[in-house]
Design an enzyme around this catalytic site. Structure first.
Site, mmCIF file in Angstrom:
data_model
loop_
_atom_site.group_PDB
_atom_site.id
_atom_site.type_symbol
_atom_site.label_atom_id
_atom_site.label_comp_id
_atom_site.label_asym_id
_atom_site.label_seq_id
_atom_site.Cartn_x
_atom_site.Cartn_y
_atom_site.Cartn_z
ATOM 1 N N PHE A 168 0.775 -8.765 15.547
ATOM 2 C CA PHE A 168 1.125 -7.361 15.762
ATOM 3 C C PHE A 168 2.377 -7.216 16.636
ATOM 4 O O PHE A 168 3.329 -6.514 16.280
ATOM 5 C CB PHE A 168 -0.059 -6.640 16.408
ATOM 6 C CG PHE A 168 0.186 -5.200 16.763
ATOM 7 C CD1 PHE A 168 -0.019 -4.196 15.828
ATOM 8 C CD2 PHE A 168 0.604 -4.833 18.037
ATOM 9 C CE1 PHE A 168 0.195 -2.860 16.156
ATOM 10 C CE2 PHE A 168 0.827 -3.513 18.371
ATOM 11 C CZ PHE A 168 0.617 -2.533 17.426
ATOM 12 N N TYR A 217 3.928 5.629 16.424
ATOM 13 C CA TYR A 217 2.787 4.728 16.183
ATOM 14 C C TYR A 217 1.494 5.375 16.643
ATOM 15 O O TYR A 217 0.504 5.428 15.896
ATOM 16 C CB TYR A 217 2.985 3.386 16.891
ATOM 17 C CG TYR A 217 1.766 2.497 16.767
ATOM 18 C CD1 TYR A 217 1.419 1.942 15.541
ATOM 19 C CD2 TYR A 217 0.943 2.256 17.860
ATOM 20 C CE1 TYR A 217 0.281 1.157 15.409
ATOM 21 C CE2 TYR A 217 -0.194 1.476 17.734
ATOM 22 C CZ TYR A 217 -0.518 0.922 16.516
ATOM 23 O OH TYR A 217 -1.661 0.148 16.381
ATOM 24 N N VAL A 257 0.812 -1.221 0.000
ATOM 25 C CA VAL A 257 0.000 0.000 0.000
ATOM 26 C C VAL A 257 0.842 1.266 0.000
ATOM 27 O O VAL A 257 0.327 2.358 -0.275
ATOM 28 C CB VAL A 257 -0.992 0.022 1.185
ATOM 29 C CG1 VAL A 257 -1.981 -1.117 1.089
ATOM 30 C CG2 VAL A 257 -0.261 0.015 2.519
ATOM 31 N N PRO A 282 -9.067 -0.618 18.168
ATOM 32 C CA PRO A 282 -8.908 -1.680 19.155
ATOM 33 C C PRO A 282 -7.801 -1.378 20.157
ATOM 34 O O PRO A 282 -6.860 -0.632 19.893
ATOM 35 C CB PRO A 282 -8.517 -2.905 18.306
ATOM 36 C CG PRO A 282 -8.698 -2.488 16.877
ATOM 37 C CD PRO A 282 -8.555 -1.010 16.857
#
Length: 254
Positions: A190, A153, A61, A183
């Protein structure tokens, strides 16, 4: 109450974790699902598991030209995307900002922000032209609640939250919906990615508690996508019951 039943769903980061669970959830409901990720072997395995209504497409992406080529080249039966699930994203490292790696920061910004924007911009015009569609962005509680080592992040996920709200404003009157799903702790790959494959460090994150699962998040995404067309779920924030909030940090002399 008439629920929405998406015909075509486009999922990024579909090779594992939330993306794979979302793919299974929509495929089980009869949707056609375009699954994209960098790991072609995992995409092929998932498509083989779920059948011919799942279309695997290798995609990074972060590559704008590749995103546009994939979207513009979708076969006719997949071209009218009803739901875009912008799931591709990652966290790298947990060190303080003063020692964190710039390369890690660049990769998080490029994937979590720019990649999400690229996919949205490529698919959104078709939704607006058809006056229907739903963009579902994967944010995080890290975009709202800071923690040591969250630095870039958390910043990228704050971007995802605000970008989602601004999309809602831009899309006013078009019939296109936007949801940000945010979440907390969920046991997927992750943490393995965050700790560069250090399994012991990743396992320690969830030691002694019950985190959410990828299926829990997929269920929330499916629920938002299948509300009646006149209902827009702006934001879903969800955490494991075992996770909550802590007091402010205070540095004291002496």
């Amino acid at each position: 109450m008439t629920t929405t039943q998406p015909g075509v769903v486009f999922v990024t980061g579909a090779s594992s974790g939330f993306g794979a669970a979302v793919t299974r959830r929509f495929a089980a409901a009869g949707a056609r699902v375009v699954i994209s990720a960098r790991r072609a072997d995992r995409l092929r395995d998932l498509a083989a598991e779920l059948g011919p209504r799942v279309l695997p497409l290798t995609l990074d992406v972060r590559d704008l030209a590749a995103v546009n080529a994939v979207v513009n080249g979708l076969p006719a039966e997949y071209a009218q995307v009803d739901v875009l699930v912008n799931n591709a994203g990652l966290a790298l490292g947990l060190g303080p900002a003063q020692t964190a790696g710039i390369d890690d920061w660049d990769r998080m910004i490029d994937t979590n922000c720019k990649g999400l924007v690229y996919c949205t911009r490529a698919i959104l015009p078709g939704m607006v032209a058809r006056r229907r569609g739903h963009v579902i962005n994967l944010g995080s509680v890290a975009g709202t609640y800071p923690y040591p080592g969250g630095n870039v992040y958390g910043g990228t996920k704050a971007f995802v939250h605000q970008f989602s709200l601004n999309l809602r404003s831009d899309l006013h009157g078009t019939g296109v919906r936007v949801t940000c799903v945010e979440p907390g702790m969920a046991d997927t790959e992750f943490s393995s990615v965050r700790f560069a494959g250090d399994k012991a460090a990743a396992d320690a994150v969830y030691a002694g508690m019950q985190p959410m699962t990828a299926d829990d998040i997929a269920d929330a995404i499916y629920w938002a996508a299948t509300r009646p067309a006149h209902v827009n779920v702006n934001t879903i924030e969800l955490m494991a019951t075992a996770q909550s909030f802590a007091p402010f940090q205070v540095a004291r002399d002496g």
